[in-house]
Motif scaffolding. Sequence first.
Motif, PDB file in Angstrom:
ATOM      1  N   ILE A 115      17.872  21.367   9.003  1.00 37.35           N
ATOM      2  CA  ILE A 115      18.395  21.263  10.373  1.00 37.35           C
ATOM      3  C   ILE A 115      18.005  22.499  11.182  1.00 37.35           C
ATOM      4  O   ILE A 115      18.221  23.638  10.753  1.00 37.35           O
ATOM      5  CB  ILE A 115      19.928  21.094  10.364  1.00 37.35           C
ATOM      6  CG1 ILE A 115      20.314  19.833   9.569  1.00 37.35           C
ATOM      7  CG2 ILE A 115      20.466  21.017  11.786  1.00 37.35           C
ATOM      8  CD1 ILE A 115      21.813  19.616   9.444  1.00 37.35           C
ATOM      9  N   ASP A 117      18.748  24.001  14.995  1.00 37.15           N
ATOM     10  CA  ASP A 117      19.584  23.751  16.170  1.00 37.15           C
ATOM     11  C   ASP A 117      18.782  23.994  17.453  1.00 37.15           C
ATOM     12  O   ASP A 117      17.672  24.532  17.436  1.00 37.15           O
ATOM     13  CB  ASP A 117      20.858  24.590  16.130  1.00 37.15           C
ATOM     14  CG  ASP A 117      20.595  26.091  16.212  1.00 37.15           C
ATOM     15  OD1 ASP A 117      19.635  26.498  16.886  1.00 37.15           O
ATOM     16  OD2 ASP A 117      21.349  26.855  15.592  1.00 37.15           O
ATOM     17  N   VAL A 231      20.030  13.998  16.875  1.00 38.00           N
ATOM     18  CA  VAL A 231      18.721  14.418  16.367  1.00 38.00           C
ATOM     19  C   VAL A 231      17.628  13.827  17.251  1.00 38.00           C
ATOM     20  O   VAL A 231      17.639  12.629  17.555  1.00 38.00           O
ATOM     21  CB  VAL A 231      18.533  13.953  14.909  1.00 38.00           C
ATOM     22  CG1 VAL A 231      17.158  14.381  14.390  1.00 38.00           C
ATOM     23  CG2 VAL A 231      19.644  14.516  14.028  1.00 38.00           C
ATOM     24  N   TRP A 515      15.356  17.886  10.989  1.00 36.36           N
ATOM     25  CA  TRP A 515      16.140  17.415  12.124  1.00 36.36           C
ATOM     26  C   TRP A 515      16.227  18.513  13.184  1.00 36.36           C
ATOM     27  O   TRP A 515      16.679  19.632  12.894  1.00 36.36           O
ATOM     28  CB  TRP A 515      17.554  17.040  11.681  1.00 36.36           C
ATOM     29  CG  TRP A 515      17.625  15.801  10.835  1.00 36.36           C
ATOM     30  CD1 TRP A 515      16.587  15.104  10.292  1.00 36.36           C
ATOM     31  CD2 TRP A 515      18.814  15.124  10.432  1.00 36.36           C
ATOM     32  NE1 TRP A 515      17.043  14.027   9.573  1.00 36.36           N
ATOM     33  CE2 TRP A 515      18.411  14.009   9.641  1.00 36.36           C
ATOM     34  CE3 TRP A 515      20.174  15.322  10.650  1.00 36.36           C
ATOM     35  CZ2 TRP A 515      19.319  13.123   9.077  1.00 36.36           C
ATOM     36  CZ3 TRP A 515      21.091  14.439  10.082  1.00 36.36           C
ATOM     37  CH2 TRP A 515      20.667  13.342   9.313  1.00 36.36           C
ATOM     38  N   THR A 517      18.204  19.255  16.502  1.00 38.17           N
ATOM     39  CA  THR A 517      19.378  18.746  17.201  1.00 38.17           C
ATOM     40  C   THR A 517      19.374  19.209  18.658  1.00 38.17           C
ATOM     41  O   THR A 517      18.704  20.175  19.028  1.00 38.17           O
ATOM     42  CB  THR A 517      20.667  19.219  16.520  1.00 38.17           C
ATOM     43  OG1 THR A 517      20.740  20.650  16.597  1.00 38.17           O
ATOM     44  CG2 THR A 517      20.687  18.792  15.058  1.00 38.17           C
TER      45      THR A 517
END
Length: 877
Positions: A115, A117, A231, A515, A517
Motif C-alpha cells: 500500500i 498512500d 484504490v 495499491w 490510495t
Amino acid sequence: MPPGVNSPFPDSMPQLLFQTDPARDASSLALHAALPVRAGHYDELRLPAGTTGTAALRPAWARFFELLDPKGLREMNRNAEAVSRQIQENGITYNIYADADGPTRPWSLDLLPFIIDQDDWRLIERGLMQRASLLNQIMADIYGPQTLLAQGLLPPALVQGHPGYLRPLRGYTPPGGVYLHIVAFDLARNSDGNWRVVSQRTQAPSGLGYLLENRITISSMFPEAFKQLRVQRLATSYRRLIDMLHQLSPASADGAPPRIALLTPGPYNETYFEQSYLARYLGLTLVEGSDLLVRDDQLFLKTLHGLERVHALLRRLDDDFCDPLELRSDSALGIPGLLQAMRAGNVLVANALGTGPLESPALHGFLPAISKRLTGTPLLLPSLHSWWCGEAAACEQALPMLDRAVIKSTYPGSRQRKGFESQIGAGADEKQLRALRARIEQSPDAHTVQAYLPLSHAPTWHKSRIVPRAAMVRLFALADGQGGWHVLPGGLTRIANRQQRIVSMQRGGSSMDTWVTTDGPVDPFSMQPASMRPEDIAQVRRPVSSRAAENLFWMGRYTERIENDARLANATLGWLNGDLNPEPLSGALARLCMRSGLMPAEPPRSIRVFEHTLVAELASRDPQRGFGRNLSSLTHAAGQIRDRLSPEHWQLIVSAGDRYHRLIAGDRCDTAAALEDADQDAPPRTTADVQRGLRRLNRQILSITGAQTDHMTRDDGWRLLTIGRHTERLATMAGMLATLFEDNAILRDGGFNLLLQLFDSSITYRAYYQGRHEVPALLNLLALDANNPRSPACSLKMLRNTLPRLPGNSADLPGLLPEPDLGLTLSRLCQRDEHGRYAQVLALASRLEDAASVLSDEISRRYFSHSADVDQSLAAT
C-alpha cells in the motif's frame, strides 16, 4: 539490484491468528501476529513505537484489517490457497532463467497488497514524470547534438563507449521526438522512509502484464477493502498507452487505424506469459521476429491472407537482437531491415532502439547535474548514491566504502563487455573485499559502486502469520506523445524470500499487488471499448500470422497423433497380456508401434521383450523419444500460440504429459518439480501403471480435442487446426489398414477386433453387425462410411469441405485428395489377388498416405512461408 537483507526468522513464531483471543479486533490480531522488522529497516506495516513503547499499525493497514474483521482474518489461509489455485488455473508463469528444457513455473503472488498512500504518491508521481522527461531529453541529445558530452556533463565512455549505444541510429529522430514510450523505475524506501530510485528499465521493461494479473487476483480477495481504501484503478493508463501508440504511428494510406503488434522473443522467454496476456488485454497482435519482414522500407506481418502492413511495434525484445542486418548478426529473433524502416519513418518502435546507456547504474551519479542543466530544477526523487569507477576521483572515493556498498556492472547484459552479477560488499569478509578491490582496479570503467540500501520490509502472509519481506516497487511512466507523461497508479512490487539477500524474481522472489490510495475520486474508466457502428463490426478480422497458422496446423496433428498412439499402445499392452495368444498378431503390432515411433525400429525377439521394451519407451520422460516427443511437441506448438488459447485449454495441454508420467510413476511424484527431479534411470514401471496413465491421458486428449472443436473461433487458424487433425487421421488410419491387411493379419485370431479397437469403432460395428465378423462389413465401416468419424471417407469429406475456405486461391487443394467416394466400390475393395491378399485395400492405403503427405507439404509451402511469395498481393498500406 540492491539487496534487502532478509535473515532467517527465529523458530519462536507468534500464535496462529485463529488461535488468538476472539474478543480482539482484527487490527489488534494482525499486530499481534506480525513478526518484527529487523533494526535499520523501514516497517511498511507498523508505525514506530511511541513514548509508551508500543507500536501501532499504519493508518492504511489499520483500516485494511478493520474491513476484514476477525472472521475475515480466519479465512486468510483459504484465500492464500485460492490465489495459488487461480494462478495455476490461469496458467500464469514466470520461467526462471528462461529454462527451455524445464517446466513452466507458476507465478508467485503474495496474498497481501503493498500500500502506497496518497501523500507518498504525489511525490513519486511528480518525481517519475520529471525523470522520464529528463531521460527522453538525454536520448535526444546523445543521438543528436551531444552537448552533454561536449560540456563534460556525461562521460563519452558511458555513451559512445557503451555497447548499447547504436551508431546506426545517430541522427535518427523518432515520431514526435518520443524515444521513450514506457519507462520502468525500481524504487525502494530507505530506513528513514524516504524513497530512492534504484534503477530504471528503458529497453523493453517488463511487468505491465503481471501487475494487471496481480490486481485482478488480489482485488477479488479483498473487494471491500479495495473499495473503501479508494484504490486507484489502472485501465485509464493502458488506454492512454494505446492512444499514444495510435497517435505516433505513421498514417495508413487508406485512413484505416494503424496496426500495432507486440514483438516477443518467444515462448522460451521468462516473461512470455505476460507478453501474451498484455497483447490480449490491449488488443494487439502478438508476433515474433519470424512473423515479420521488411519490404520497400515498410514492415509487414506474414499472414494467411498475405502481407499486411504493421505501423507500430511495442517491443519486448532487447536492442541488439532486433535487426540482424545492422546489430547482432547471429540473432534469430529480430527482423532484418527494421532499422532502415525506422529511419524511413515507416514504423514506430516503442521504445526506440538504442536506450541501453540509460540503464547503466553509472548514469545515476551524473543525473543531478544533467537535470539542473536541461530542466533548471533538481531531481525530486534522488537516486542511490553512485560512483562510476571509470573516473579516478570517484573510484578513489568508492574503494574504501566497499564494505558498505553494492558493486554493479557498468554495462549490464552486454556481451561485448561481459557483465557480472551484482555483488554485496556489505557483509563480505576481508578476503572477498580484497578480491573486489582487485577486480575494480583491473577494470575500473566496468564497475559502478552504489550505496547499500536497507530495503523497507512489507507484510506478507505465510501460514497464518504476517512475515516481513524486503520489498522493491517497479512503477511505470507512460508518454502521452505530446511531451507529457503519466505515471500508472500502481505497480509491480517484488519481495525477497527468506533465503535470498536480493529482490529478484529470477532468484525465486515473489510479487505483491500495489495499491495506490486516494482521498479523492477513483477513476471509473474501463478498457471496455466504446460502442461500435455496424460497419465497424463488419470489418473486424483477427489476423492469423503464418507462424500461428503453422503451429495451429501442427497442434491439430500432434493432438490426433497422441490420441492414436495412446490407443495403439493401450491396445498392444492389453493384447500382449490378454487371454488370447498374442503370437499371431505380434508382428503386426510391432510394425504398428515401430511405425508410430513408440518403439525402436527393430523387431522384438520375443513377446516378453516386446512388452518390456514398449513399457520402457512409454515410461520414458525423454522429450526426444517416441511418445514423450509427441507430448513435448504438442506443448511447444501450443506455447507458440498461447495468446489464442483459453487458460483452460492451455492448462489441459500443459498438464497432459505431467499427469501421464505421474500416474505411470504410481503417484509417487506429487508435483511437477518432484517429477522433474526424479531419477531419470529408474526401472521401468509396470504394465498396469502404464495402462492407467494411457487411459487417463486419452481422456485428457479427448478434452483437448473438445476444446479445439467446440471452444475456438472458426477463423482461418481454426480451419488449419482442423485440416491438420484430419490430415494426421487420414495418414494414421491408412497406415493401420495397410499394416493389418499387408499379410492378412486381419484374418488371424483377434485381428478383426484389434482393427476395430484401433479405429475406435467397436461399439458402432456391433450396433450395425451384431455377432458377425465379416471383412466386407468391416471395410465398409472403416474405409467407406463417411458417417464414421474415424474412417478415411469421413476425413476426406471434412478436408474437402474445409480446404476451399482457406484464404487465397485454395480451390485447387481438394484436387490433391482422392475422389469423394475413394473411386472404389465395396465389392472391388473386397477383391483378393492370386495370393489371397486384399490388394485394393493396400493400394487405397498407399494412395491415402501419399495424399496426406502431398497435402501437408502443399499447405506448408503455400501458407507458412512468404520467402518466395513474389505474387503475394500486399494489403492496403
